[in-house]
Design an enzyme around this catalytic site. Structure first.
Site, PDB file in Angstrom:
ATOM      1  CE  LYS A  72     -11.990   2.194   9.642  1.00 57.11           C
ATOM      2  NZ  LYS A  72     -12.498   3.004   8.533  1.00 57.11           N
ATOM      3  CB  THR A  74     -17.518   8.445  14.875  1.00 59.30           C
ATOM      4  OG1 THR A  74     -18.622   8.015  14.077  1.00 59.30           O
ATOM      5  CG2 THR A  74     -18.028   9.350  15.976  1.00 59.30           C
ATOM      6  NE  ARG A  95     -12.445   5.287   3.137  1.00 62.51           N
ATOM      7  CZ  ARG A  95     -12.897   4.082   3.446  1.00 62.51           C
ATOM      8  NH1 ARG A  95     -12.901   3.126   2.534  1.00 62.51           N
ATOM      9  NH2 ARG A  95     -13.347   3.819   4.650  1.00 62.51           N
ATOM     10  CE  LYS A 106     -20.796   2.722   6.200  1.00 58.99           C
ATOM     11  NZ  LYS A 106     -19.345   2.657   5.985  1.00 58.99           N
ATOM     12  CB  ALA A 274     -10.738  -0.908   2.790  1.00 60.10           C
ATOM     13  CG  PHE A 302     -13.464  -2.520   6.044  1.00 61.76           C
ATOM     14  CD1 PHE A 302     -14.691  -2.326   6.657  1.00 61.76           C
ATOM     15  CD2 PHE A 302     -13.440  -2.607   4.657  1.00 61.76           C
ATOM     16  CE1 PHE A 302     -15.867  -2.244   5.925  1.00 61.76           C
ATOM     17  CE2 PHE A 302     -14.613  -2.532   3.917  1.00 61.76           C
ATOM     18  CZ  PHE A 302     -15.820  -2.351   4.551  1.00 61.76           C
ATOM     19  CG  PHE A 383     -21.104   2.026  22.936  1.00 60.35           C
ATOM     20  CD1 PHE A 383     -22.330   2.003  22.287  1.00 60.35           C
ATOM     21  CD2 PHE A 383     -19.956   2.037  22.150  1.00 60.35           C
ATOM     22  CE1 PHE A 383     -22.419   1.980  20.897  1.00 60.35           C
ATOM     23  CE2 PHE A 383     -20.029   2.013  20.772  1.00 60.35           C
ATOM     24  CZ  PHE A 383     -21.270   1.990  20.140  1.00 60.35           C
ATOM     25  CD1 TRP A 411     -21.674   8.612  17.990  1.00 62.10           C
ATOM     26  CD2 TRP A 411     -22.829   9.107  19.840  1.00 62.10           C
ATOM     27  NE1 TRP A 411     -23.007   8.489  17.682  1.00 62.10           N
ATOM     28  CE2 TRP A 411     -23.743   8.779  18.800  1.00 62.10           C
ATOM     29  CE3 TRP A 411     -23.332   9.442  21.088  1.00 62.10           C
ATOM     30  CZ2 TRP A 411     -25.125   8.786  18.994  1.00 62.10           C
ATOM     31  CZ3 TRP A 411     -24.705   9.459  21.279  1.00 62.10           C
ATOM     32  CH2 TRP A 411     -25.592   9.134  20.236  1.00 62.10           C
TER      33      TRP A 411
END
Length: 561
Positions: A72, A74, A95, A106, A274, A302, A383, A411
């Site tokens: 998200k 990214t 944020r 993470k 969140a 999220f 991906f 990405w």
């Protein structure tokens, strides 16, 4: 393949003063630099922008998160870069990451691949000290409560009903439930206490909802920390703590300016979780960005059931902000996980699992369009393992809902890889129906508190209803009698499912949302309803990300994602 931190360390950054002056028109005297590549924008300068028109606001949200990853943040960064590439003056508004997850489960939290905000190490590891200031302000109040009781307790505080907790910005399960004041009379009165993580604190929520220093001070004074023996609320204002708390937060309240890998401006400010708090960056940052750019891309934490619902029902309700379009992020891998595939098998084509897992995406789409009343586009974070058959199936299912789907490769390719998403978003905003015409909250202000969470549970989570103990019902009744019933509800629950069971993948229906605990956040002006087993102080996993983070022989940070 280079890691995120390696890509970030190779970046050719511009001085933040150059970004501010050339891209945003911010004079040098209104910047407070923290080195060459990050700076705070003075609140005095932001006051001069009030008469400027607002830009367009794009909200990025996602499907229910999985171990497969969705991307998200990214996507938020990649979309911002893409909009700039197609000629739209755009600001990314995010944020700040919490150190707890950075060292926990993470790794980094500044985007990924070629869609990152930089300097990545600084952003993830202290940044400009905002979270430290928030933690200090919170803990000053905690110290003043115990000090007041120790020195005679003129306010007649019932030590059994002190609700204010200390905080730290780290996952530490050993601090969830503790005893303080041991060691005799000189150390105060022994009592049960505990820690929350900084990003779950009410001070963080207040920090992100305040519109000015004056508003910040007023909200801090309204914090209810305890009850008297007669059952009356005790506030930070009663303890005369709110002035000093404001002083600690004075510099932190100015938003932080950084840049993307493509040298586009980004503001990072505030960071409430969140799944526990309301999951949005600061109101000051969002409003400033809307004055400084024609398009602003922001995110809510999220999935669209948690972060986006709170963005709508808390942040927008309080501020008058309205998204012009929504981007829902998904990956084929994550959707297959929601379809029941083991995480180790996600790189193999599985149309049956994808078909089943698409129910999760479909519910998020319906929530955004039918519950919140906002136009949306689905962005598939690509991906290399995705197959043409899987992408075709996804397109086919979304076509039934008449929702555009765009495959994004930011990405790997940076902003260039998200241009299709950017053009679709611009088309939604500039040629589609105005989002404000259909925008709506999940519940009205005047609804009883139980009806508010009932509306979220049934309309957003697909639940049959809510349940709670007699004790919780009594707490809610007293809150309404005290005049807090008009506040919105902030649901604290697992982010991994529409239910309170983190293992319930896909789009479970007919379940019950059990309200375990209710907390008043009088300064933030919402009621926290804790559901299921969610923790306000997380713990570290068996193998923490901290084990991989280190300095190499040249003094470079390694292993940070």
């Amino acid at each position: 393949m280079a890691s995120d931190i390696e890509i970030a360390q190779r970046a050719q950054l511009k001085r933040v003063t150059e970004i501010a002056q050339q891209r945003l028109g911010i004079p040098d005297e209104h910047l407070v630099p923290y080195g060459h590549h990050k700076a705070k924008i003075s609140l005095a300068y932001l006051d001069t922008l009030k008469d400027r028109p607002d830009g367009k606001l794009i909200l990025v949200t996602a499907i229910s998160p999985t171990p497969a990853g969705e991307g998200k943040t990214t996507t938020t960064v990649g979309l911002g870069d893409a909009l700039n590439r197609i000629g739209r003056k755009t600001m990314v508004c995010l944020r700040e990451p919490s150190l707890g997850p950075v060292f926990g489960v993470k790794g980094g939290a500044a985007g990924g691949g070629h869609a990152q905000v930089v300097p990545m190490e600084d952003i993830n590891l202290h940044f400009t000290g905002d979270f430290n200031a928030i933690g200090l302000a919170n803990n000053l109040l905690a110290a003043m409560i115990d000090n007041h009781v120790h020195h005679g307790n003129a306010l007649d505080i019932d030590v059994r009903r002190i609700t204010w907790k200390r905080v730290m910005d780290m996952n530490d399960r050993a601090l969830r439930d503790i005893t303080v004041g041991l060691g005799g009379p000189a150390n105060g009165y022994p009592r049960q206490d505990g820690f929350d993580i900084v990003v779950a604190s009410e001070v963080m929520a207040i920090f992100c909802l305040a519109t000015s220093l004056q508003d910040l001070k007023e909200r801090l004074g309204n914090i209810v920390v305890a009850q008297t023996r007669g059952g009356q609320p005790v506030t930070a204002r009663d303890l005369k703590a709110h002035g000093a708390m404001t002083v600690l937060l004075k510099d932190a309240l100015a938003p932080n300016l950084v840049q993307t890998l493509e040298n586009n401006p980004a503001i990072l400010h505030g960071g409430p979780f969140a799944n526990i708090a309301h999951g949005c960056n600061s109101v000051i940052a969002t409003k400033a960005s809307l004055k400084l750019a024609d398009y602003v891309v922001t995110e809510a934490g999220f999935g669209a059931d948690l972060g986006a619902e709170k963005f709508i029902d808390i942040k927008c309700r309080k501020t008058g902000l309205r998204p012009d379009a929504v981007v829902i992020v998904a990956t084929v891998r994550a959707l297959k996980f929601h379809g029941g595939v083991d995480v180790k098998q996600l790189n193999t084509e599985n149309l049956a699992a994808l078909e089943q897992g698409l129910a999760n995406l479909e519910r998020h789409v319906r929530n955004v369009r039918e519950v919140y009343g906002l136009p949306c586009v689905v962005s598939i974070n690509h991906f290399s393992f995705d197959t043409e058959a899987e992408l075709a199936l996804l397109q086919q299912r979304m076509a039934r809902l008449e929702v555009p789907v765009r495959v994004a490769r930011h990405w790997a390719d940076g902003g260039r890889g998200a241009e299709d998403v950017a053009r679709t978003v611009v088309e939604l905003i500039e040629t589609g129906p105005q989002a404000a015409d259909g925008f709506r909250f999940v519940y009205p202000d005047e609804a009883p508190l139980l009806d508010k969470i009932g509306a979220i549970a049934t309309r957003v989570y697909g639940a049959a209803g809510v349940s709670c103990s007699g004790k919780v019902r009594e707490q809610i009744r007293k809150l309404e009698e005290a005049g807090y019933g008009r506040y919105p509800v902030c649901v604290a629950k697992t982010q991994y499912s529409f239910s309170t069971d983190p293992a319930a993948r896909g789009a479970p229906s007919g379940h019950t949302i059990d309200i375990r605990e209710v907390r008043l956040a009088a300064g933030a002006e919402f009621i926290v309803m804790i559901c299921g087993d969610v923790m306000t102080m997380p713990g570290l996993p068996k193998i923490a990300s901290a084990e991989k983070i280190d300095l190499d022989d040249e003094g470079k940070v390694v292993g940070l994602f």
